[in-house]
Design a protein around this motif. Structure first.
Motif, PDB file in Angstrom:
ATOM      1  N   ASP A  73      21.642  37.810  32.577  1.00  0.00           N
ATOM      2  CA  ASP A  73      20.199  37.763  32.447  1.00  0.00           C
ATOM      3  C   ASP A  73      19.668  38.905  33.301  1.00  0.00           C
ATOM      4  OD1 ASP A  73      17.468  37.293  32.510  1.00  0.00           O
ATOM      5  OD2 ASP A  73      17.681  35.124  32.593  1.00  0.00           O
ATOM      6  N   ASN A  74      19.376  40.025  32.653  1.00  0.00           N
ATOM      7  CA  ASN A  74      18.946  41.205  33.398  1.00  0.00           C
ATOM      8  C   ASN A  74      17.584  41.024  34.072  1.00  0.00           C
ATOM      9  OD1 ASN A  74      21.275  42.642  32.881  1.00  0.00           O
ATOM     10  ND2 ASN A  74      20.435  43.714  31.098  1.00  0.00           N
ATOM     11  N   ALA A  75      16.753  40.159  33.521  1.00  0.00           N
ATOM     12  CA  ALA A  75      15.458  39.902  34.134  1.00  0.00           C
ATOM     13  C   ALA A  75      15.602  39.172  35.463  1.00  0.00           C
ATOM     14  CB  ALA A  75      14.569  39.099  33.191  1.00  0.00           C
ATOM     15  N   LYS A  76      16.684  38.410  35.604  1.00  0.00           N
ATOM     16  CA  LYS A  76      16.924  37.644  36.824  1.00  0.00           C
ATOM     17  C   LYS A  76      18.038  38.226  37.687  1.00  0.00           C
ATOM     18  CE  LYS A  76      15.367  33.240  34.913  1.00  0.00           C
ATOM     19  NZ  LYS A  76      15.731  31.829  34.635  1.00  0.00           N
ATOM     20  N   ASN A  77      18.623  39.339  37.251  1.00  0.00           N
ATOM     21  CA  ASN A  77      19.729  39.979  37.974  1.00  0.00           C
ATOM     22  C   ASN A  77      20.883  39.007  38.224  1.00  0.00           C
ATOM     23  OD1 ASN A  77      17.824  42.285  40.147  1.00  0.00           O
ATOM     24  ND2 ASN A  77      18.259  42.315  37.957  1.00  0.00           N
ATOM     25  N   THR A  78      21.254  38.282  37.183  1.00  0.00           N
ATOM     26  CA  THR A  78      22.333  37.322  37.321  1.00  0.00           C
ATOM     27  C   THR A  78      23.396  37.512  36.244  1.00  0.00           C
ATOM     28  OG1 THR A  78      21.134  35.652  36.035  1.00  0.00           O
ATOM     29  CG2 THR A  78      20.891  35.590  38.421  1.00  0.00           C
ATOM     30  N   LEU A  79      24.623  37.242  36.632  1.00  0.00           N
ATOM     31  CA  LEU A  79      25.780  37.275  35.755  1.00  0.00           C
ATOM     32  C   LEU A  79      26.366  35.873  35.735  1.00  0.00           C
ATOM     33  CD1 LEU A  79      27.976  39.067  34.230  1.00  0.00           C
ATOM     34  CD2 LEU A  79      29.167  39.092  36.440  1.00  0.00           C
ATOM     35  N   SER A  80      26.825  35.425  34.578  1.00  0.00           N
ATOM     36  CA  SER A  80      27.369  34.076  34.457  1.00  0.00           C
ATOM     37  C   SER A  80      28.724  34.077  33.771  1.00  0.00           C
ATOM     38  CB  SER A  80      26.414  33.181  33.671  1.00  0.00           C
ATOM     39  OG  SER A  80      25.169  33.053  34.321  1.00  0.00           O
ATOM     40  N   LEU A  81      29.484  33.031  34.032  1.00  0.00           N
ATOM     41  CA  LEU A  81      30.750  32.816  33.343  1.00  0.00           C
ATOM     42  C   LEU A  81      30.852  31.332  33.025  1.00  0.00           C
ATOM     43  CD1 LEU A  81      33.396  34.197  32.385  1.00  0.00           C
ATOM     44  CD2 LEU A  81      34.429  33.383  34.527  1.00  0.00           C
ATOM     45  N   GLN A  82      30.718  31.002  31.749  1.00  0.00           N
ATOM     46  CA  GLN A  82      30.875  29.633  31.298  1.00  0.00           C
ATOM     47  C   GLN A  82      32.347  29.405  30.999  1.00  0.00           C
ATOM     48  OE1 GLN A  82      28.567  27.021  30.938  1.00  0.00           O
ATOM     49  NE2 GLN A  82      30.451  25.847  30.599  1.00  0.00           N
ATOM     50  N   MET A  83      32.956  28.443  31.663  1.00  0.00           N
ATOM     51  CA  MET A  83      34.373  28.170  31.522  1.00  0.00           C
ATOM     52  C   MET A  83      34.560  26.785  30.919  1.00  0.00           C
ATOM     53  SD  MET A  83      35.784  29.700  35.143  1.00  0.00           S
ATOM     54  CE  MET A  83      34.963  28.416  36.088  1.00  0.00           C
ATOM     55  N   ASN A  84      35.172  26.733  29.753  1.00  0.00           N
ATOM     56  CA  ASN A  84      35.437  25.480  29.065  1.00  0.00           C
ATOM     57  C   ASN A  84      36.937  25.278  28.900  1.00  0.00           C
ATOM     58  OD1 ASN A  84      32.627  25.091  28.687  1.00  0.00           O
ATOM     59  ND2 ASN A  84      32.672  26.232  26.757  1.00  0.00           N
ATOM     60  N   SER A  85      37.327  24.054  28.585  1.00  0.00           N
ATOM     61  CA  SER A  85      38.732  23.721  28.363  1.00  0.00           C
ATOM     62  C   SER A  85      39.616  24.255  29.489  1.00  0.00           C
ATOM     63  CB  SER A  85      39.194  24.274  27.011  1.00  0.00           C
ATOM     64  OG  SER A  85      38.413  23.760  25.959  1.00  0.00           O
ATOM     65  N   LEU A  86      39.210  24.001  30.696  1.00  0.00           N
ATOM     66  CA  LEU A  86      39.914  24.547  31.852  1.00  0.00           C
ATOM     67  C   LEU A  86      41.330  24.003  31.990  1.00  0.00           C
ATOM     68  CD1 LEU A  86      36.922  24.578  34.293  1.00  0.00           C
ATOM     69  CD2 LEU A  86      38.329  26.569  33.726  1.00  0.00           C
ATOM     70  N   LYS A  87      42.214  24.882  32.438  1.00  0.00           N
ATOM     71  CA  LYS A  87      43.619  24.571  32.633  1.00  0.00           C
ATOM     72  C   LYS A  87      43.982  24.748  34.101  1.00  0.00           C
ATOM     73  CE  LYS A  87      44.653  26.615  28.113  1.00  0.00           C
ATOM     74  NZ  LYS A  87      45.438  27.666  27.420  1.00  0.00           N
ATOM     75  N   PRO A  88      45.031  24.070  34.569  1.00  0.00           N
ATOM     76  CA  PRO A  88      45.445  24.250  35.961  1.00  0.00           C
ATOM     77  C   PRO A  88      45.699  25.711  36.318  1.00  0.00           C
ATOM     78  CG  PRO A  88      46.519  22.327  35.055  1.00  0.00           C
ATOM     79  CD  PRO A  88      45.810  23.003  33.905  1.00  0.00           C
ATOM     80  N   GLU A  89      46.195  26.500  35.379  1.00  0.00           N
ATOM     81  CA  GLU A  89      46.457  27.904  35.647  1.00  0.00           C
ATOM     82  C   GLU A  89      45.194  28.746  35.804  1.00  0.00           C
ATOM     83  OE1 GLU A  89      48.064  27.220  31.342  1.00  0.00           O
ATOM     84  OE2 GLU A  89      47.754  26.028  33.165  1.00  0.00           O
ATOM     85  N   ASP A  90      44.032  28.153  35.555  1.00  0.00           N
ATOM     86  CA  ASP A  90      42.766  28.832  35.806  1.00  0.00           C
ATOM     87  C   ASP A  90      42.352  28.730  37.271  1.00  0.00           C
ATOM     88  OD1 ASP A  90      42.267  29.642  33.108  1.00  0.00           O
ATOM     89  OD2 ASP A  90      41.574  27.609  32.653  1.00  0.00           O
ATOM     90  N   THR A  91      43.075  27.942  38.038  1.00  0.00           N
ATOM     91  CA  THR A  91      42.773  27.794  39.455  1.00  0.00           C
ATOM     92  C   THR A  91      42.876  29.153  40.146  1.00  0.00           C
ATOM     93  OG1 THR A  91      43.525  25.504  39.569  1.00  0.00           O
ATOM     94  CG2 THR A  91      43.505  26.750  41.628  1.00  0.00           C
ATOM     95  N   ALA A  92      41.796  29.565  40.780  1.00  0.00           N
ATOM     96  CA  ALA A  92      41.753  30.882  41.408  1.00  0.00           C
ATOM     97  C   ALA A  92      40.433  31.065  42.128  1.00  0.00           C
ATOM     98  CB  ALA A  92      41.907  31.985  40.353  1.00  0.00           C
ATOM     99  N   VAL A  93      40.382  32.100  42.940  1.00  0.00           N
ATOM    100  CA  VAL A  93      39.116  32.564  43.473  1.00  0.00           C
ATOM    101  C   VAL A  93      38.552  33.533  42.445  1.00  0.00           C
ATOM    102  CG1 VAL A  93      37.945  33.852  45.295  1.00  0.00           C
ATOM    103  CG2 VAL A  93      39.807  32.282  45.868  1.00  0.00           C
ATOM    104  N   TYR A  94      37.335  33.306  42.032  1.00  0.00           N
ATOM    105  CA  TYR A  94      36.696  34.139  41.025  1.00  0.00           C
ATOM    106  C   TYR A  94      35.699  35.079  41.680  1.00  0.00           C
ATOM    107  CZ  TYR A  94      38.760  31.482  37.231  1.00  0.00           C
ATOM    108  OH  TYR A  94      39.648  30.919  36.349  1.00  0.00           O
ATOM    109  N   TYR A  95      35.840  36.360  41.356  1.00  0.00           N
ATOM    110  CA  TYR A  95      34.991  37.395  41.927  1.00  0.00           C
ATOM    111  C   TYR A  95      34.097  38.029  40.874  1.00  0.00           C
ATOM    112  CZ  TYR A  95      38.393  37.332  45.764  1.00  0.00           C
ATOM    113  OH  TYR A  95      39.209  36.964  46.797  1.00  0.00           O
ATOM    114  N   CYS A  96      32.881  38.290  41.246  1.00  0.00           N
ATOM    115  CA  CYS A  96      31.946  39.077  40.465  1.00  0.00           C
ATOM    116  C   CYS A  96      32.052  40.522  40.951  1.00  0.00           C
ATOM    117  CB  CYS A  96      30.536  38.516  40.697  1.00  0.00           C
ATOM    118  SG  CYS A  96      29.173  39.512  40.120  1.00  0.00           S
ATOM    119  N   ALA A  97      32.085  41.487  40.033  1.00  0.00           N
ATOM    120  CA  ALA A  97      32.240  42.884  40.428  1.00  0.00           C
ATOM    121  C   ALA A  97      31.369  43.814  39.590  1.00  0.00           C
ATOM    122  CB  ALA A  97      33.702  43.309  40.312  1.00  0.00           C
ATOM    123  N   LYS A  98      30.857  44.831  40.223  1.00  0.00           N
ATOM    124  CA  LYS A  98      30.066  45.874  39.575  1.00  0.00           C
ATOM    125  C   LYS A  98      31.009  46.941  39.055  1.00  0.00           C
ATOM    126  CE  LYS A  98      26.646  49.436  40.845  1.00  0.00           C
ATOM    127  NZ  LYS A  98      27.595  50.576  40.907  1.00  0.00           N
TER     128      LYS A  98
END
Length: 121
Positions: A73-98
């Motif tokens: 949402d460029n008007a709000k300067n926000t980035l999102s990640l919708q994660m569905n059907s999560l698996k144990p292998e998705d366990t991690a630290v998630y980073y936002c990067a430019k």
């Protein structure tokens, strides 16, 4: 100065969903592509997803394709990640990067501190 702050991480059960957010400041957010990158415990960095500056084009790692959705949402300067059907292998630290890129180069020049996602029963 550039600042990226992730939020939304937590503990979820396999098959569950979670939505991560990244609040950006200190640069013209709408002019830059953005990425999500993750690091599982004991492993290296893994690129997850990119989104073009205008939001019209997206890219995903094969490991998350069909399950995760990146948006902004460029008007709000926000980035999102919708994660569905999560698996144990998705366990991690998630980073936002430019992202800084051109015809012959690509890289992430600024990173957030990350938010931990734990997928476990």
């Amino acid at each position: 100065q550039v600042q990226l702050v992730e939020s939304g991480g937590g503990l979820v059960q396999p098959g569950g969903s979670l939505r991560l957010s990244c609040a950006a400041s200190g640069f013209t957010f709408s002019s830059y592509s953005m990425s999500w990158v993750r690091q599982a415990p004991g492993k290296g960095l893994e690129w997850v997803s990119d989104i073009y500056s205008g939001g019209g084009s997206t890219w995903y790692a094969d490991s998350v394709k069909g399950r995760f959705t990146i948006s902004r949402d460029n008007a709000k300067n926000t980035l999102s990640l919708q994660m569905n059907s999560l698996k144990p292998e998705d366990t991690a630290v998630y980073y936002c990067a430019k992202v800084q890129w051109g015809g012959s180069y690509y890289g992430m020049d600024y990173w957030g501190k990350g938010t931990l996602v734990t997928v476990s029963s």
